[in-house]
Design a protein around this motif. Structure first.
Motif, PDB file in Angstrom:
ATOM      1  N   LYS A 218      11.447 -37.871 104.702  1.00 42.63           N
ATOM      2  CA  LYS A 218      12.482 -38.842 105.047  1.00 42.63           C
ATOM      3  C   LYS A 218      13.473 -38.984 103.895  1.00 42.63           C
ATOM      4  CE  LYS A 218      13.058 -43.811 105.915  1.00 42.63           C
ATOM      5  NZ  LYS A 218      12.358 -45.117 105.974  1.00 42.63           N
ATOM      6  N   LEU A 219      14.755 -38.938 104.198  1.00 46.91           N
ATOM      7  CA  LEU A 219      15.782 -39.117 103.171  1.00 46.91           C
ATOM      8  C   LEU A 219      15.890 -40.581 102.778  1.00 46.91           C
ATOM      9  CD1 LEU A 219      18.630 -36.752 104.443  1.00 46.91           C
ATOM     10  CD2 LEU A 219      17.239 -36.470 102.389  1.00 46.91           C
ATOM     11  N   ILE A 220      15.853 -40.830 101.477  1.00 47.81           N
ATOM     12  CA  ILE A 220      16.023 -42.192 100.974  1.00 47.81           C
ATOM     13  C   ILE A 220      17.062 -42.195  99.858  1.00 47.81           C
ATOM     14  CG2 ILE A 220      13.662 -42.878 101.569  1.00 47.81           C
ATOM     15  CD1 ILE A 220      12.948 -42.586  98.570  1.00 47.81           C
ATOM     16  N   ASN A 221      17.668 -43.331  99.629  1.00 46.28           N
ATOM     17  CA  ASN A 221      18.651 -43.520  98.563  1.00 46.28           C
ATOM     18  C   ASN A 221      18.019 -44.323  97.436  1.00 46.28           C
ATOM     19  OD1 ASN A 221      20.698 -42.256 100.114  1.00 46.28           O
ATOM     20  ND2 ASN A 221      21.074 -44.175 101.204  1.00 46.28           N
ATOM     21  N   VAL A 222      18.089 -43.793  96.229  1.00 48.09           N
ATOM     22  CA  VAL A 222      17.447 -44.420  95.071  1.00 48.09           C
ATOM     23  C   VAL A 222      18.517 -44.801  94.048  1.00 48.09           C
ATOM     24  CG1 VAL A 222      15.755 -44.143  93.226  1.00 48.09           C
ATOM     25  CG2 VAL A 222      15.361 -43.056  95.450  1.00 48.09           C
ATOM     26  N   ARG A 223      18.611 -46.053  93.744  1.00 48.90           N
ATOM     27  CA  ARG A 223      19.602 -46.542  92.777  1.00 48.90           C
ATOM     28  C   ARG A 223      19.061 -46.424  91.357  1.00 48.90           C
ATOM     29  NH1 ARG A 223      20.700 -51.910  90.768  1.00 48.90           N
ATOM     30  NH2 ARG A 223      22.870 -52.094  90.057  1.00 48.90           N
ATOM     31  N   ALA A 224      19.934 -46.057  90.427  1.00 45.79           N
ATOM     32  CA  ALA A 224      19.566 -45.945  89.010  1.00 45.79           C
ATOM     33  C   ALA A 224      20.410 -46.917  88.203  1.00 45.79           C
ATOM     34  CB  ALA A 224      19.792 -44.527  88.513  1.00 45.79           C
ATOM     35  N   GLU A 225      19.778 -47.892  87.592  1.00 47.72           N
ATOM     36  CA  GLU A 225      20.525 -48.918  86.861  1.00 47.72           C
ATOM     37  C   GLU A 225      21.105 -48.397  85.548  1.00 47.72           C
ATOM     38  OE1 GLU A 225      17.876 -52.193  86.350  1.00 47.72           O
ATOM     39  OE2 GLU A 225      17.470 -52.389  88.498  1.00 47.72           O
ATOM     40  N   LYS A 226      20.309 -47.629  84.795  1.00 51.42           N
ATOM     41  CA  LYS A 226      20.774 -47.153  83.494  1.00 51.42           C
ATOM     42  C   LYS A 226      21.201 -45.694  83.493  1.00 51.42           C
ATOM     43  CE  LYS A 226      18.372 -50.389  80.432  1.00 51.42           C
ATOM     44  NZ  LYS A 226      19.621 -50.962  79.894  1.00 51.42           N
ATOM     45  N   GLY A 227      20.747 -44.944  84.475  1.00 51.94           N
ATOM     46  CA  GLY A 227      21.153 -43.547  84.517  1.00 51.94           C
ATOM     47  C   GLY A 227      20.146 -42.659  85.211  1.00 51.94           C
ATOM     48  N   VAL A 228      20.581 -41.425  85.473  1.00 53.22           N
ATOM     49  CA  VAL A 228      19.751 -40.409  86.114  1.00 53.22           C
ATOM     50  C   VAL A 228      19.597 -39.235  85.157  1.00 53.22           C
ATOM     51  CG1 VAL A 228      19.616 -38.717  87.986  1.00 53.22           C
ATOM     52  CG2 VAL A 228      20.456 -41.029  88.456  1.00 53.22           C
ATOM     53  N   LEU A 229      18.358 -38.817  84.935  1.00 53.72           N
ATOM     54  CA  LEU A 229      18.093 -37.608  84.155  1.00 53.72           C
ATOM     55  C   LEU A 229      17.663 -36.504  85.107  1.00 53.72           C
ATOM     56  CD1 LEU A 229      17.533 -35.884  81.635  1.00 53.72           C
ATOM     57  CD2 LEU A 229      15.241 -36.906  81.558  1.00 53.72           C
ATOM     58  N   ILE A 230      18.416 -35.398  85.095  1.00 54.71           N
ATOM     59  CA  ILE A 230      18.042 -34.224  85.874  1.00 54.71           C
ATOM     60  C   ILE A 230      17.275 -33.272  84.952  1.00 54.71           C
ATOM     61  CG2 ILE A 230      18.839 -32.317  87.301  1.00 54.71           C
ATOM     62  CD1 ILE A 230      19.366 -35.040  88.535  1.00 54.71           C
ATOM     63  N   ALA A 231      16.003 -33.059  85.281  1.00 56.48           N
ATOM     64  CA  ALA A 231      15.144 -32.191  84.467  1.00 56.48           C
ATOM     65  C   ALA A 231      14.360 -31.280  85.414  1.00 56.48           C
ATOM     66  CB  ALA A 231      14.203 -33.038  83.613  1.00 56.48           C
ATOM     67  N   THR A 232      15.096 -30.577  86.251  1.00 60.93           N
ATOM     68  CA  THR A 232      14.511 -29.804  87.350  1.00 60.93           C
ATOM     69  C   THR A 232      14.259 -28.337  87.019  1.00 60.93           C
ATOM     70  OG1 THR A 232      16.761 -29.558  88.201  1.00 60.93           O
ATOM     71  CG2 THR A 232      15.406 -31.286  89.179  1.00 60.93           C
TER      72      THR A 232
END
Length: 500
Positions: A218-232
Motif C-alpha cells: 500500500k502506498l503511504i505518505n511519510v512526512r519528514a520534519e528535519k529531513g530525508v536521508l537517501i541511503a539506498t
C-alpha cells in the motif's frame, strides 16, 4: 566535442531525470494527507543508514525511522567482507603500522585518476577514527589483524571477526533500536514529496512490499520534519541501467550486490533535479570467482592471498599483473583473459597452502568447489591445460622475488610476502571480475546535502550517503574504503539534520 563516452557519462543522468520525473510529487504540506510523520526519515538500512540512525539517536532525536525495501536489514552492506579502512588507529599503532588520514587521501586520489573529490575524501578520512570508535561502542569486534588491500601505501583495512558486513550491521541495528529508532522492512521507497520551492517534505513508500510483486503493498505518505536521508546503495543489480552507462557490463559480467541494488533512490533524486556525477564509473571486483554467485567465499580467499600469491594467465602460464594494484587496474586486465575464440578464460590465483590455510576462507572455497588443492605444479598445468614450462619458471622467478624483497616483473609491494615462498601443495582459484560498486551517483557536499543540477545549491531537507552518492572516489575506489565512506557521511547527514 562530445564523444559517445562523455554522453554516457553525463547525458544518461539527464535522460534519467526526464524518464522518471513522475516519481516526484509536488505538493504544499497543507494539501497532502500524511499517513506517518517522523523527525528523521532514513531510507536504507545499510552502513550509511544505520550510522545515521545511531548518530541521530546520540544527538537526541526522539523520532527516527529507517525504511528497508527487502525483508531483512542491511541490504548490500551485509554482503561485503566486513572490512573498513581507517587511518591511525590504536590497532595499527599496536601492530607497528604508521598511517594517517593524509596518506589515506593521497592513496585514494591516485586511484581516482584525477576525478576523485579531495574535499569529500578528506572529510571521510578525518572522520574515520570517530566512526571506528562508534562501531566499537555499538559492539562491533575487530580481528587482531589488518588486511592489505590493493593500491595502498599502508596496511589499513580493519576487519570484524565475522568477516562479513553483518558484523557491523547487527550491532549497529541493535544500538539504533536502543535509541528508540523504528525499523521497518518491506517498505519500498517510491519517490520524494516536495513543496513548490523544491523543499523536500517527505517520501512516498510502498508498505508491505515484496520483491516478486512490484505493485504489492500500500502506498503511504511519510512526512519528514528535519529531513530525508537517501541511503539506498548503487545500481549494480540493474543490468539495463548499468549497461546503458558502460556497454561492457552486460550479462557476461555478474555482480556481488543484493537483489535490492537497483538504483531506486538514485533515480528518484535524479527526477527531483539532483546533480548526476560520474555515472559511468562502475567498478568490478578483481577478487571474484566465476564458480559461485554473488560476493561468495572466493572474495575472502583472494583478498587474503593476493599479497603473497600469483595470478596466472592460462594462455601463457605466466603472471600478467601486479596482484595488489588497485581494483580497476586488476579487473580491466582480468576481463581481457580470453581464449582464441574471444570467450572468457578466467585467470588463476595460485596460493601456497602453508599460508592460505591461516585464513578461514580456505576451508569454504575447497568445500564448495570454488578452489582446488594440487600437490604439484604439473597437476595444476594438467588440470587447467596450462603450458607447464613457463609456469614452472614463473614460480621459480617468484620465489626469487620473495627472497630479494623486490618484484621487477610488475612492481608489487613485497613486504606482505616476506618469507612466504610458493611451494606445494597449492590452492588454486579462478578469477573473473564482477560488478561491485558504482562510483557514480548524485553529488553531495561535506554536509551530505544533495546538490541540485539547476543551480549547484543544496536541495533543502534532502541528504544522501553511501553508494547512492557519487564523485567521491573518481574512476576507481580502493578496497575497504566504501564502509568508512558510507558511515562517515551517514554520521554527517545526521549531524546536519539535527543542526537544521
Amino acid at each position: 566535442m562530445q564523444t559517445r563516452r562523455s554522453f554516457l557519462k553525463f547525458g544518461a543522468g539527464a535522460a534519467a531525470v526526464g524518464a522518471f520525473a513522475p516519481l516526484t510529487v509536488n505538493a504544499q504540506s497543507s494539501n497532502i494527507k500524511w499517513d506517518e510523520s517522523h523527525e528523521v526519515v532514513i531510507v536504507g538500512s545499510g552502513f550509511a543508514g544505520l550510522a545515521a540512525a545511531v548518530e541521530a539517536g546520540k544527538l537526541g532525536a526522539k523520532d527516527i525511522v529507517v525504511f528497508e525495501k527487502l525483508g531483512v536489514y542491511g541490504g548490500n552492506s551485509t554482503l561485503n567482507a566486513g572490512q573498513a579502512c581507517f587511518a591511525d588507529t590504536d590497532l595499527q599503532r599496536k601492530l607497528g603500522i604508521k598511517d594517517s588520514a593524509e596518506l589515506m587521501v593521497k592513496d585514494q586520489l591516485a586511484s581516482g585518476r584525477g576525478y576523485a573529490s579531495e574535499e569529500l575524501l578528506r572529510h571521510s578520512a578525518e572522520l574515520g577514527p570517530y566512526v571506528y570508535q562508534l562501531t566499537k561502542d555499538c559492539g562491533c569486534v575487530y580481528r587482531d589483524h589488518i588486511i592489505n588491500t590493493g593500491g595502498t601505501s599502508a596496511t589499513r583495512s580493519h576487519q570484524v571477526v565475522e568477516r562479513s558486513g553483518a558484523g557491523f550491521i547487527r550491532p549497529m541495528l541493535k544500538t539504533a533500536r536502543s535509541y528508540g529508532v523504528k525499523t521497518k522492512t518491506r517498505h519500498k521507497f517510491e519517490g520524494l514529496i516536495t513543496a513548490d520551492d523544491g523543499t523536500v517534505l517527505g517520501i512516498k513508500v510502498r508498505k508491505g512490499y515484496h520483491t516478486d510483486h512490484e505493485d504489492s503493498g500500500k502506498l503511504i505518505n511519510v512526512r519528514a520534519e528535519k529531513g530525508v536521508l537517501i541511503a539506498t546503495g548503487g545500481f549494480a543489480a540493474n543490468v539495463a541501467f548499468r549497461q546503458a552507462l558502460d556497454p561492457t557490463l552486460g550479462d557476461e559480467v555478474g555482480h556481488t550486490n543484493a537483489r535490492g541494488a537497483t538504483g531506486d533512490g538514485l533515480i528518484a533524486m535524479l527526477a527531483e533535479g539532483a546533480m548526476p556525477i560520474h555515472l559511468s564509473f562502475i567498478q568490478s571486483g578483481p577478487w571474484a570467482s566465476p564458480d559461485e554467485g554473488g560476493f561468495g567465499y572466493g572474495a575472502g580467499f583472494s583478498l587474503y592471498n593476493f599479497p603473497h600469491s600469483i595470478a596466472i594467465d592460462r594462455n601463457t602460464g605466466m603472471r600478467f599483473m601486479n596482484e595488489t594494484a588497485d581494483r580497476k587496474h586488476r579487473a580491466d586486465l582480468e576481463i581481457q583473459r580470453r581464449d582464441k575464440d574471444g570467450k572468457p578464460n578466467p585467470a588463476l590465483l595460485i596460493a601456497p597452502k602453508h599460508e592460505a590455510q591461516k585464513d578461514p576462507s580456505m576451508e569454504n572455497v575447497l568445500k564448495y568447489n570454488v578452489a582446488w588443492e594440487f600437490d604439484s605444479v604439473e597437476a595444476i598445468a594438467k588440470h587447467f591445460d596450462l603450458p607447464l614450462k613457463p609456469l614452472k619458471q614463473q614460480i621459480e622467478d617468484w620465489n626469487k622475488y620473495v627472497k630479494a624483497g623486490d618484484d621487477p616483473q610488475f612492481g608489487k609491494r613485497m613486504d606482505m610476502s616476506t618469507g612466504i615462498y610458493m611451494t606445494a601443495p597449492f590452492i588454486v582459484q579462478r578469477l573473473w571480475p564482477k560488478v561491485h560498486y558504482c562510483q557514480g551517483g548524485i553529488q553531495i557536499n561535506t554536509k551530505a546535502q544533495v546538490i541540485a543540477a539547476k543551480n549547484g545549491k543544496p536541495i533543502p531537507n534532502l541528504y544522501a550517503a553511501g553508494e547512492v552518492s557519487g564523485g567521491v572516489h573518481g574512476v576507481s575506489r580502493l578496497g575497504g574504503c566504501s564502509t568508512p565512506d558510507c558511515m562517515a557521511f551517514g554520521v554527517t547527514a545526521a549531524r546536519s539534520m539535527m543542526k537544521a
